[in-house]
Design an enzyme around this catalytic site. Structure first.
Site, mmCIF file in Angstrom:
data_model
loop_
_atom_site.group_PDB
_atom_site.id
_atom_site.type_symbol
_atom_site.label_atom_id
_atom_site.label_comp_id
_atom_site.label_asym_id
_atom_site.label_seq_id
_atom_site.Cartn_x
_atom_site.Cartn_y
_atom_site.Cartn_z
ATOM 1 N N ALA A 133 2.266 0.794 -2.631
ATOM 2 C CA ALA A 133 2.591 -0.412 -1.868
ATOM 3 C C ALA A 133 1.418 -1.391 -1.912
ATOM 4 O O ALA A 133 1.605 -2.607 -2.045
ATOM 5 C CB ALA A 133 2.924 -0.049 -0.427
ATOM 6 N N ASP A 145 -6.866 -0.427 -5.291
ATOM 7 C CA ASP A 145 -5.458 -0.828 -5.427
ATOM 8 C C ASP A 145 -5.345 -2.335 -5.680
ATOM 9 O O ASP A 145 -4.468 -2.782 -6.431
ATOM 10 C CB ASP A 145 -4.666 -0.439 -4.172
ATOM 11 C CG ASP A 145 -4.639 1.068 -3.970
ATOM 12 O OD1 ASP A 145 -4.698 1.808 -4.974
ATOM 13 O OD2 ASP A 145 -4.576 1.508 -2.808
#
Ligand code: ADP
Length: 340
Positions: free
Chosen positions: A65, A289
């Site tokens: 995510a 990320d």
């Protein structure tokens, strides 16, 4: 080692180009979404001890995510595929993703809890992290098949090892059938990474990305690589495990890119160092990320791996200036301002 850098103008140009190519292409990301529960403490509790911590903060997280959020922050069309549970955290995570433009139609609802993480951070910044996979562990190869066309039509597929292993393998298989490039974040490092497991992960990855600790674990290294010849040895060892195109992130020391595409300028450029931007970090959670998500966005709009990493270096440095993972990510305009 040769440095690969882009000027602020070149980075801005790539970011504008990502925005412009977004309607005609997209990135799909299959994997994990977690609600990160963070408590700050003076000092870590010992086994069996109970201590009082600060107020609990809940941030949207989960590697996949976060990567999807970073990719969408740069206005790349991004499809997130995964599962949330039947609780309030599900709405919280979906809202965070849709707010930044991530396409959430491929996120399924299952019974039971949404994935969550308990993070305890002490005064020195040291942390303990426990992940409870929840709904993330409920996706399987049937799930991947239901989303076959989204994966097959994407330009780039992003995967990480917070997703079940058969989901990673099946998603990569679909992508490879049609020539979609698979970027695999070899994180978290599996405990059972024997030769066969590594080979099947390497087969899944067109490009692998991992941090320096994960690289050391993958290769069972006992010292940190520093010189060009250390990196040449690492490149050869990674290739022997089946990884040909690799990005190793090094925190505040930037990243090393091992890729034949770097050959464009000279034969010695298979190994390049992408420097980090100098910042005073507030919280580096989710920097890796941010790096991967922005790298995916740049690759999908046709940039070479080293150029994509040079942009990702700026995007991930910006992300260290705010708390949390997704909540600290910047959009293209904010990154361009930061560089100025
Ligand atoms: P992970 O979060 O996966 O451990 P890293 O810590 O290697 O990943 O960080 C990923 C990238 O984020 C680095 O390659 C670098 O570009 C950027 N980054 C991380 N920490 C810093 C920092 N202190 N200053 C500048 N950039 C950073």
């Amino acid at each position: 080692m040769k440095e690969f850098k882009l000027s602020a103008d070149e980075i801005a140009q790539i970011l504008h180009h990502v925005d412009a190519t977004a309607p005609s292409t997209y990135v799909s990301i299959v994997g994990s979404m977690n609600a990160d529960h963070v408590v700050e403490v003076e000092a870590m509790p010992k086994a069996g001890e109970t201590i009082i911590g600060g107020p609990m903060a809940i941030h949207p997280g989960g590697k996949s995510a976060n990567q999807a959020s970073s990719c969408a922050h740069l206005h790349m069309h991004t499809h997130m595929l995964g599962a949330v549970g039947a609780d309030a955290n599900a709405d919280f995570l979906l809202q965070a993703l849709s707010k930044v433009g991530v396409d959430i139609y491929g996120i399924e609802h299952v019974d039971g809890p949404t994935g969550s993480t308990i993070i305890v951070v002490d005064r020195s910044g040291e942390n303990f992290i426990v992940v409870s996979s929840g709904a993330n562990g409920r996706i399987d190869t049937d799930f991947v098949q239901r989303h076959h066309s989204v994966i097959a039509q994407s330009k780039i597929l992003g995967l990480c090892l917070e997703a079940p292993r058969d989901v990673v393998q099946e998603s990569a298989r679909i992508a490879h059938e049609v020539g979609t490039t698979v970027v695999l974040n070899i994180s978290p490092m599996p405990d059972d990474a024997d030769k066969t497991a590594k080979q099947s992960l390497a087969d899944a990855a067109d490009i692998a990305i991992m941090n320096e600790h994960e690289t050391a674990q993958w290769l069972s290294l006992d010292s940190e690589p520093t010189t060009e010849s250390d990196w040449q040895a690492i490149d050869a060892q990674l290739a022997a495990t089946g990884l040909q195109r690799v990005v190793v992130t090094l925190g505040a020391a930037g990243a090393v890119v091992l890729d034949d595409d770097n050959h464009a300028q000279s034969a010695s450029l298979r190994i390049v160092h992408v420097p980090a931007f100098t910042v005073k970090p507030v919280d580096t959670t989710g920097a890796g990320d941010a790096f991967m998500g922005s790298m995916l966005a740049c690759l999908a709009s046709g940039n070479a791996l080293a150029s994509s990493c040079a942009v990702a270096s700026a995007v991930s440095a910006y992300s260290t200036l705010g708390k949390g993972a997704q909540s600290s990510y910047g959009d293209a305009a904010q990154i361009i301002d930061f560089l100025a």
